[in-house]
Write a protein that holds these residues in place. Structure first.
Motif, PDB file in Angstrom:
ATOM      1  N   HIS A   1      -6.893 -13.091  -2.848  1.00  0.00           N
ATOM      2  CA  HIS A   1      -6.157 -11.846  -3.105  1.00  0.00           C
ATOM      3  C   HIS A   1      -6.956 -10.599  -2.767  1.00  0.00           C
ATOM      4  O   HIS A   1      -6.417  -9.651  -2.200  1.00  0.00           O
ATOM      5  N   TYR A   2      -8.217 -10.581  -3.115  1.00  0.00           N
ATOM      6  CA  TYR A   2      -8.973  -9.338  -3.035  1.00  0.00           C
ATOM      7  C   TYR A   2      -9.799  -9.187  -1.758  1.00  0.00           C
ATOM      8  O   TYR A   2     -10.105  -8.052  -1.361  1.00  0.00           O
ATOM      9  N   ASP A   3     -10.158 -10.279  -1.128  1.00  0.00           N
ATOM     10  CA  ASP A   3     -10.990 -10.172   0.070  1.00  0.00           C
ATOM     11  C   ASP A   3     -10.148 -10.120   1.339  1.00  0.00           C
ATOM     12  O   ASP A   3     -10.316 -10.910   2.260  1.00  0.00           O
ATOM     13  N   VAL A   4      -9.209  -9.175   1.370  1.00  0.00           N
ATOM     14  CA  VAL A   4      -8.373  -8.992   2.560  1.00  0.00           C
ATOM     15  C   VAL A   4      -8.775  -7.726   3.320  1.00  0.00           C
ATOM     16  O   VAL A   4      -8.100  -7.342   4.268  1.00  0.00           O
ATOM     17  N   GLY A   5      -9.865  -7.112   2.896  1.00  0.00           N
ATOM     18  CA  GLY A   5     -10.364  -5.929   3.588  1.00  0.00           C
ATOM     19  C   GLY A   5     -10.246  -4.678   2.747  1.00  0.00           C
ATOM     20  O   GLY A   5      -9.141  -4.272   2.357  1.00  0.00           O
ATOM     21  N   ASN A   6     -11.389  -4.071   2.447  1.00  0.00           N
ATOM     22  CA  ASN A   6     -11.378  -2.840   1.650  1.00  0.00           C
ATOM     23  C   ASN A   6     -10.595  -1.708   2.298  1.00  0.00           C
ATOM     24  O   ASN A   6      -9.934  -0.934   1.591  1.00  0.00           O
ATOM     25  N   PRO A   7     -10.614  -1.539   3.634  1.00  0.00           N
ATOM     26  CA  PRO A   7      -9.808  -0.473   4.239  1.00  0.00           C
ATOM     27  C   PRO A   7      -8.315  -0.621   3.953  1.00  0.00           C
ATOM     28  O   PRO A   7      -7.606   0.382   3.799  1.00  0.00           O
ATOM     29  N   PHE A   8      -7.832  -1.853   3.880  1.00  0.00           N
ATOM     30  CA  PHE A   8      -6.420  -2.058   3.551  1.00  0.00           C
ATOM     31  C   PHE A   8      -6.129  -1.548   2.145  1.00  0.00           C
ATOM     32  O   PHE A   8      -5.131  -0.852   1.909  1.00  0.00           O
ATOM     33  N   TYR A   9      -6.988  -1.881   1.198  1.00  0.00           N
ATOM     34  CA  TYR A   9      -6.776  -1.414  -0.169  1.00  0.00           C
ATOM     35  C   TYR A   9      -6.897   0.105  -0.267  1.00  0.00           C
ATOM     36  O   TYR A   9      -6.223   0.737  -1.091  1.00  0.00           O
ATOM     37  N   GLU A  10      -7.740   0.707   0.546  1.00  0.00           N
ATOM     38  CA  GLU A  10      -7.822   2.170   0.547  1.00  0.00           C
ATOM     39  C   GLU A  10      -6.483   2.793   0.937  1.00  0.00           C
ATOM     40  O   GLU A  10      -6.081   3.822   0.375  1.00  0.00           O
ATOM     41  N   LEU A  11      -5.790   2.187   1.903  1.00  0.00           N
ATOM     42  CA  LEU A  11      -4.481   2.701   2.309  1.00  0.00           C
ATOM     43  C   LEU A  11      -3.484   2.634   1.157  1.00  0.00           C
ATOM     44  O   LEU A  11      -2.703   3.564   0.940  1.00  0.00           O
ATOM     45  N   VAL A  12      -3.501   1.520   0.434  1.00  0.00           N
ATOM     46  CA  VAL A  12      -2.496   1.292  -0.608  1.00  0.00           C
ATOM     47  C   VAL A  12      -2.833   2.038  -1.894  1.00  0.00           C
ATOM     48  O   VAL A  12      -1.969   2.691  -2.493  1.00  0.00           O
ATOM     49  N   LEU A  13      -4.073   1.953  -2.326  1.00  0.00           N
ATOM     50  CA  LEU A  13      -4.454   2.479  -3.636  1.00  0.00           C
ATOM     51  C   LEU A  13      -4.792   3.959  -3.619  1.00  0.00           C
ATOM     52  O   LEU A  13      -4.749   4.618  -4.661  1.00  0.00           O
ATOM     53  N   GLY A  14      -5.169   4.476  -2.466  1.00  0.00           N
ATOM     54  CA  GLY A  14      -5.582   5.867  -2.403  1.00  0.00           C
ATOM     55  C   GLY A  14      -7.023   6.046  -2.837  1.00  0.00           C
ATOM     56  O   GLY A  14      -7.749   5.072  -3.091  1.00  0.00           O
TER      57      GLY A  14
ATOM     58  N   PRO B   1       1.772   0.896  10.276  1.00  0.00           N
ATOM     59  CA  PRO B   1       1.097   0.370  11.474  1.00  0.00           C
ATOM     60  C   PRO B   1      -0.387   0.077  11.239  1.00  0.00           C
ATOM     61  O   PRO B   1      -0.908  -0.942  11.703  1.00  0.00           O
ATOM     62  N   GLU B   2      -1.048   0.946  10.490  1.00  0.00           N
ATOM     63  CA  GLU B   2      -2.467   0.729  10.213  1.00  0.00           C
ATOM     64  C   GLU B   2      -2.667  -0.454   9.269  1.00  0.00           C
ATOM     65  O   GLU B   2      -3.605  -1.235   9.434  1.00  0.00           O
ATOM     66  N   ALA B   3      -1.779  -0.602   8.284  1.00  0.00           N
ATOM     67  CA  ALA B   3      -1.886  -1.734   7.364  1.00  0.00           C
ATOM     68  C   ALA B   3      -1.731  -3.060   8.113  1.00  0.00           C
ATOM     69  O   ALA B   3      -2.465  -4.015   7.850  1.00  0.00           O
TER      70      ALA B   3
END
Length: 427
Positions: free
Chosen positions: A143-156, A368-370
């Motif tokens: 669940h969590y190791d899908v890339g920190n940049p992806f979580y930055e997009l979602v979580l802010g 698109p970035e996600a």
């Protein structure tokens, strides 16, 4: 002649026991169902086979993740109309259902494999006993190791992956997450020089806030290597290495208490019913007398047969493998059985719905970035689960509670003020 959608709508109604509540467009361009509003789009025949071989939410989810099924218009409206009939299907004649399923299978096309393989985003074979150290690490990584940049997009910018607290001047996600972190710090009564353990520390937001604003010495533990690396970078950037330590460590491996306070925010859902008493006892043992625990945890309503409770199959396969939800009453009871005195319980159900809707907006605005950072299927997983979860909180199908508990002293002292609800107002 384009005829697939009318037959699909009629046959799906027979299987559900009620008329199909949404409009459908099939791969041949035909449409059927209630006019106006959003449309459920079947882009490929294979979607029918997925639903027929795994009826209910998992079949639909597999078709969605694979891109064979889509929604034009309001995703929330389609989910709201579909989920209730799927969860509470009306009884139907068995022969009628079998005949409808056979006809749908024929529409799906005999040349397709039976059944279609799951999309690659679904978790593979799980190894080891449920909630063993090895298996829990693999589940957390999924669940969590899908890339920190992806979580930055979602979580802010807050990088907080749990329910925010809205209102009282917190009108955007960043402010609402800061308000939540500060509320927890106040409930824990944090003071300069105290030791804080944050169980399931994520990307380090709680320990950073507590060290920065309350002067504590904080230890954050997580099973995600990517989260730990990100959190350590944040700690170094803020120059708080002397106050904050981040570890890749299980709560069962933590032994350097006592701590003055423990926060567990959105982590206990991963513990599991069989391990929850052990979890509570270990945290109790890590606290000093009069130390406080703040347990922030998603809950579910109790069911008549608790032994028959089953985890949502889509969530288990794609989102939180091996995650389990418990009624808040059971959580309180197990904390008390472990030796805690429970002093306060607060529901934040509506707050989580607002949080999830903001995460969905963030994802959609950066779609698109996600997709580039993960995969089309992974981005679709997150969009579906967050939108469906928002509706579940809004419809009171699930809830979330902050439970404040204390390890009392040998003479019964709690260290709490006589009117602890003063923490509802910022200092």
């Amino acid at each position: 002649m384009a005829v697939a959608a009318p037959r699909i709508a009629a046959l799906a109604g027979q299987l559900l026991g009620i008329p199909l509540p949404v409009r459908v467009r099939a791969w041949d361009g035909s449409e059927a169902g209630p006019p106006g509003g959003p449309v459920l789009v079947l882009r490929h025949r294979r979607a029918l086979r997925r639903v027929l071989f795994r009826p209910g939410e998992l079949g639909l989810a597999r078709a969605w993740v694979a891109g064979e099924l889509d929604v034009e218009g309001d995703l929330y409206a389609v989910l709201d109309k579909l989920l209730a009939p799927l969860q509470d299907r009306a009884p139907a004649d068995a022969r009628q259902k079998l005949a409808a399923a056979r006809e749908l299978l024929a529409l799906a096309g005999p040349q397709l494999p039976l059944p279609p393989p799951p999309p690659p985003e679904e978790i593979g074979r799980r190894q080891g006993p449920l909630h063993s150290l090895r298996r829990d690490r693999a589940a957390i990584s999924h669940h969590y190791d899908v890339g920190n940049p992806f979580y930055e997009l979602v979580l802010g910018p807050s990088m907080v992956y749990s329910c925010a607290v809205w209102g009282g001047g917190a009108e955007d996600l960043q402010a609402a997450q800061t308000a939540k972190l500060d509320l927890i710090c106040r409930k824990l009564g944090l003071r300069e020089g105290q030791r804080l353990l944050d169980v399931g520390c994520g990307w380090g937001s709680m320990v950073l806030h507590a060290a920065r604003h309350y002067g504590v010495h904080a230890v954050g533990i997580t099973l995600s290597a990517e989260q730990a690396a990100y959190a350590r970078e944040r700690v170094a950037k803020e120059g708080l290495e002397d106050r904050v330590e981040i570890r890749v460590q299980d709560y069962r491996e933590t032994s350097d208490g006592p701590f003055d306070a423990i926060s567990s925010i959105g982590m206990a859902e991963h513990v599991g019913a069989a391990r929850y008493r052990e979890y509570a006892e270990r945290l109790h043992g890590l606290l000093r007398p009069a130390g406080r625990l703040l347990n922030h945890q998603i809950s579910r309503p109790p069911v008549a047969d608790e032994n028959g409770y089953r985890v949502d199959p889509f969530i288990d396969a794609y989102v939180f493998p091996d995650g389990e939800l418990a009624p808040v009453g059971r959580t309180v009871s197990l904390l008390e059985e472990a030796g805690f005195e429970v002093r306060d319980t607060e529901s934040l159900r509506e707050h989580y719905a607002l949080t999830l809707r903001q995460w969905v907006r963030n994802l959609e605005a950066n779609w698109p970035e996600a997709v580039r950072l993960t995969s089309p299927g992974r981005a679709r997983v997150w969009r579906l689960y967050m939108a469906a979860s928002a509706l579940s909180f809004e419809r009171a199908r699930i809830g979330i509670h902050q439970v404040l508990a204390v390890r009392t002293t040998s003479t019964g002292g709690s260290g709490l003020p006589l009117r602890p609800r003063a923490w509802t107002e910022p200092a």
